[in-house]
Design an enzyme around this catalytic site. Structure first.
Site, short mmCIF file in Angstrom:
data_model
loop_
_atom_site.label_atom_id
_atom_site.label_comp_id
_atom_site.label_asym_id
_atom_site.label_seq_id
_atom_site.Cartn_x
_atom_site.Cartn_y
_atom_site.Cartn_z
N CYS A 1 -15.34 8.42 23.31
CA CYS A 1 -14.46 9.41 23.93
C CYS A 1 -13.72 10.19 22.85
O CYS A 1 -13.20 9.59 21.90
CB CYS A 1 -13.46 8.70 24.85
N GLU B 1 -11.94 -0.70 22.49
CA GLU B 1 -11.28 0.46 21.88
C GLU B 1 -10.33 0.03 20.77
O GLU B 1 -10.30 0.62 19.69
CB GLU B 1 -10.50 1.23 22.95
#
Length: 300
Positions: free
Chosen positions: A99, A129
């Site tokens: 992302c 993440e």
């Protein structure tokens, strides 16, 4: 029964980008195998459909067995730089579907680590993440020849404990360079508490929220929806952080709330309600949302 969807729900831009990348790779693939490094998204329904198209999940320990003709997709959560380097060394077709907001967080953490900041990071332990972002910070500190202080905190108790430990070790003071960063799906409410506590104790500390607007927008849309219905169905993977946060909010704001992954999991009591609201996590596919709504419509 009246069925009302939240104004904002389902796939966020980053997840949709990753799913589209996988769809394209599977459609265009030649002789090699298409993999994602770890589950592409935290949604078992979506993963099952991709698996039916022969998308396989690759673990890091399996990287040495890759072949040149294989394709590997880095999921939206991102990976540490050493993992990406290992994939490039294998010569595979590498598709980086991290992302853009996560990529920005990786770069930001690396910049502060390189400058010797004490980094307090608001996030969930072992989340992909967070692991990736810490990896970039670690690499930057190593290249700069300095020790890394990357401290993961999930609440006020952990923040206070970490600060006290650093103080006892003489590693933090009023003159220290300090920054608070965050996971993109972290709770806004908890982040605000962390920010207030840190800046009260260290007025010069920098605070940068990396929380994705999609997370905030879904929470606001859910709050508005709860005022209009008797029950809320939160659709999404039960291992998804942002979906679980939606469910927690729904439980607090509505008389009845349920977290489901498929239409078959709708609790029987919901079919007798006069109004049902639907929301969904950022990794929930459109067709799953539609399937839930279609089943409810049979009772409307």
């Amino acid at each position: 029964m009246e069925i009302i969807r939240a104004k904002i729900l389902g796939f966020c831009a980053g997840v949709r980008r990753a799913v589209n990348a996988a769809d394209k790779a599977l459609s265009e693939n030649g002789a090699g195998q298409v993999y994602t490094l770890g589950p592409l998204i935290h949604n078992p329904v979506a993963l099952e459909k991709l698996a039916e198209r022969n998308l396989k999940i690759l673990s890091e320990k399996e990287i040495p067995s890759l072949k040149n003709e294989d394709t590997v997709i880095i999921r939206a959560h991102g990976v540490p730089p050493e993992t990406e380097n290992a994939l490039r060394e294998k010569g595979v077709n590498l598709i980086n579907a991290t992302c853009p907001l996560v990529t920005q967080s990786q770069k930001r953490a690396a910049e502060y680590a390189e400058q010797g900041y004490i980094i307090f990071f608001a996030g969930d332990k072992n989340h992909g993440e967070v692991i990736g972002i810490e990896g970039y910070a670690r690499e930057a500190a190593k290249n700069a020849g300095i020790n890394l202080h990357f401290i993961l905190v999930k609440d006020l108790a952990e923040l206070d404990s970490s600060i006290n430990q650093l103080s006892q070790n003489g590693e933090i003071s009023a003159d220290s360079k300090i920054v608070l960063l965050s996971q993109t799906t972290f709770s806004i409410k908890v982040f605000d508490l962390l920010q207030n506590e840190l800046t009260n104790r260290f007025p010069c500390a920098k605070v940068i929220s990396s929380i994705c607007p999609a997370t905030h927008e879904r929470q606001n849309a859910l709050k508005e929806l709860c005022e209009k219905v008797e029950g809320i169905l939160v659709i999404g993977g039960k291992t998804s952080a942002n979906t679980n946060r939606l469910f927690v909010s729904a439980e607090k704001s509505c008389k009845k709330a349920a977290l489901i992954e498929t239409p078959e999991e709708i609790p029987e009591e919901f079919f007798s309600l006069k109004s049902v609201g639907i929301t969904a996590g950022a990794s929930t596919p459109d067709d799953t949302i539609e399937a839930v709504e279609n089943l409810l419509k049979k009772y409307s």
